[in-house]
Write a protein that holds these residues in place. Structure first.
Motif, PDB file in Angstrom:
ATOM      1  N   GLN A 168     -15.780  95.209   1.603  1.00 21.85           N
ATOM      2  CA  GLN A 168     -14.831  94.921   0.522  1.00 21.85           C
ATOM      3  C   GLN A 168     -13.584  94.256   1.089  1.00 21.85           C
ATOM      4  N   ILE A 182     -18.935  82.826  -1.760  1.00 24.55           N
ATOM      5  CA  ILE A 182     -19.802  83.475  -2.759  1.00 24.55           C
ATOM      6  C   ILE A 182     -21.104  82.692  -2.915  1.00 24.55           C
ATOM      7  N   HIS A 186     -25.024  83.988  -1.965  1.00 26.40           N
ATOM      8  CA  HIS A 186     -26.202  83.918  -2.847  1.00 26.40           C
ATOM      9  C   HIS A 186     -27.329  83.131  -2.195  1.00 26.40           C
ATOM     10  N   SER A 209     -28.868  94.631   1.065  1.00 29.79           N
ATOM     11  CA  SER A 209     -28.157  95.264  -0.060  1.00 29.79           C
ATOM     12  C   SER A 209     -26.663  95.350   0.203  1.00 29.79           C
ATOM     13  N   ARG A 212     -25.377  92.072  -0.814  1.00 32.67           N
ATOM     14  CA  ARG A 212     -25.433  91.941  -2.279  1.00 32.67           C
ATOM     15  C   ARG A 212     -24.247  92.679  -2.904  1.00 32.67           C
ATOM     16  N   LYS A 213     -23.945  93.871  -2.367  1.00 30.08           N
ATOM     17  CA  LYS A 213     -22.790  94.623  -2.892  1.00 30.08           C
ATOM     18  C   LYS A 213     -21.502  93.859  -2.624  1.00 30.08           C
ATOM     19  N   ARG A 216     -21.090  91.040  -5.113  1.00 29.09           N
ATOM     20  CA  ARG A 216     -20.721  91.563  -6.444  1.00 29.09           C
ATOM     21  C   ARG A 216     -19.243  91.962  -6.474  1.00 29.09           C
ATOM     22  N   TYR A 217     -18.796  92.592  -5.408  1.00 21.40           N
ATOM     23  CA  TYR A 217     -17.381  92.974  -5.312  1.00 21.40           C
ATOM     24  C   TYR A 217     -16.496  91.731  -5.410  1.00 21.40           C
ATOM     25  N   GLU A 219     -17.206  88.730  -6.611  1.00 19.29           N
ATOM     26  CA  GLU A 219     -17.298  88.086  -7.932  1.00 19.29           C
ATOM     27  C   GLU A 219     -16.488  88.841  -8.966  1.00 19.29           C
ATOM     28  N   ALA A 220     -16.560  90.173  -8.924  1.00 16.78           N
ATOM     29  CA  ALA A 220     -15.791  90.972  -9.873  1.00 16.78           C
ATOM     30  C   ALA A 220     -14.297  90.768  -9.636  1.00 16.78           C
ATOM     31  N   PRO A 276     -18.688  83.489 -12.354  1.00 16.81           N
ATOM     32  CA  PRO A 276     -19.865  84.208 -12.835  1.00 16.81           C
ATOM     33  C   PRO A 276     -19.849  84.349 -14.349  1.00 16.81           C
ATOM     34  N   SER A 280     -22.951  83.519 -16.996  1.00 18.25           N
ATOM     35  CA  SER A 280     -23.604  84.442 -17.918  1.00 18.25           C
ATOM     36  C   SER A 280     -23.485  83.961 -19.369  1.00 18.25           C
TER      37      SER A 280
END
Ligand SMILES: [Zn+2]
Length: 288
Positions: A168, A182, A186, A209, A212-213, A216-217, A219-220, A276, A280
């Protein structure tokens, strides 16, 4: 200081440096087959050299490859080239900087030392290893514009360079680019592997993984930063303070090269197409 040996399946590694002083000064170089991946920082040559000599004795080292031009990865390439008379391979984007040198901030000389120039050859897309397996090159800019990762499909491993580093991140270097990072994560995650070999942390178990986490962190975090900036009209300083807190030791130890503010401003350089949220929305509109 000192060094520590790493063994992980077909991979041997040498970890040098220490934690502390606000910066993690650990760096790892790896060997798989007769290929050395990354070479450690110049000021750790005392510790890297015995590792390289032992591996050269058995099973042998017949080439060096680096993940990117930074001195903590390519810094001993010239010394190893001369010690063993082996070729050095690097990403195409690294070659000029490795040969001609590049400017580095003062703290980087202090932490890693100054690299000697080296003549490297462009690394091929696929490298055949002495054990009959191969490594694939995967482009992974963002941390540095020239960075690549090396994927071992047969051994289910990724040599990640500086793609992972920390789960993080709260800081970004001035020349790092979060949206590019990012996209690279991917691209790498599209491949299958289990463990990851980080240029500083060493072995990251279940690195796929973990990476991947991390994406996601990021991107959020980018999503929240963009919303606060565009919709809530918050200032960069206020967003930085709210989400990441005040600058810490990394900032001071690196003379401001690493900063929380860099991470926030870098997330704001993402265009609507990169975010992101836009992806979506498109997917929702497309209706499958
Ligand atoms: Zn780096």
């Amino acid at each position: 200081m000192g060094s520590q040996r790493i063994e992980h399946g077909p991979v041997a590694g040498c970890r040098t440096g220490r934690y502390g002083g606000g910066l993690n000064t650990q760096a790892v170089c790896y060997r798989i087959g007769r290929t050395l991946i990354d070479t450690g920082p110049p000021n750790q040559w005392t510790y890297v050299r015995p590792f390289v000599e032992a591996e050269a004795e058995s099973p042998g080292i017949d080439r060096v490859v680096v993940t990117h031009h930074h001195e903590d990865h390519a810094g001993n390439a010239r010394a190893i080239q001369e010690l063993l008379d082996v070729p050095v391979y690097a990403p195409a984007g690294s070659l000029d900087r490795l040969r001609d040198g590049f400017s580095i901030e003062t703290y980087r000389w202090v932490v890693w030392g100054r690299p000697a120039p080296v003549d490297a050859e462009p690394v091929p897309d696929v490298l055949s290893l002495s054990d009959g397996t191969s490594l694939r090159t995967v482009l992974a800019p963002g941390h540095a514009d020239d960075m690549v990762c090396y994927l071992s499909d047969d051994h289910d491993l990724l040599f990640a360079g500086d793609l992972f580093l920390t789960p993080q991140p709260k800081y970004l270097r001035y020349d790092e680019d979060a949206p590019t990072l990012i996209r690279s994560m991917h691209r790498v995650l599209d491949h299958s592997f289990t463990d990851l070999l980080c240029g500083h942390r060493g072995v990251v178990q279940d690195g796929h993984s973990a990476l991947r986490k991390k994406v996601r962190y990021l991107e959020a975090l980018c999503g929240v930063i963009q919303r606060r900036y565009r919709a809530d009209k918050q200032s960069v300083d206020a967003i930085t303070r709210d989400l990441l807190g005040s600058e810490g030791m990394m900032y001071y130890a690196s003379g401001g090269d690493f900063s929380k503010r860099n991470l926030v401003t870098s997330c704001l350089t993402a265009t609507a197409d990169d975010s992101p949220a836009a992806g979506s929305t498109d997917a929702a509109r497309g209706g499958g």
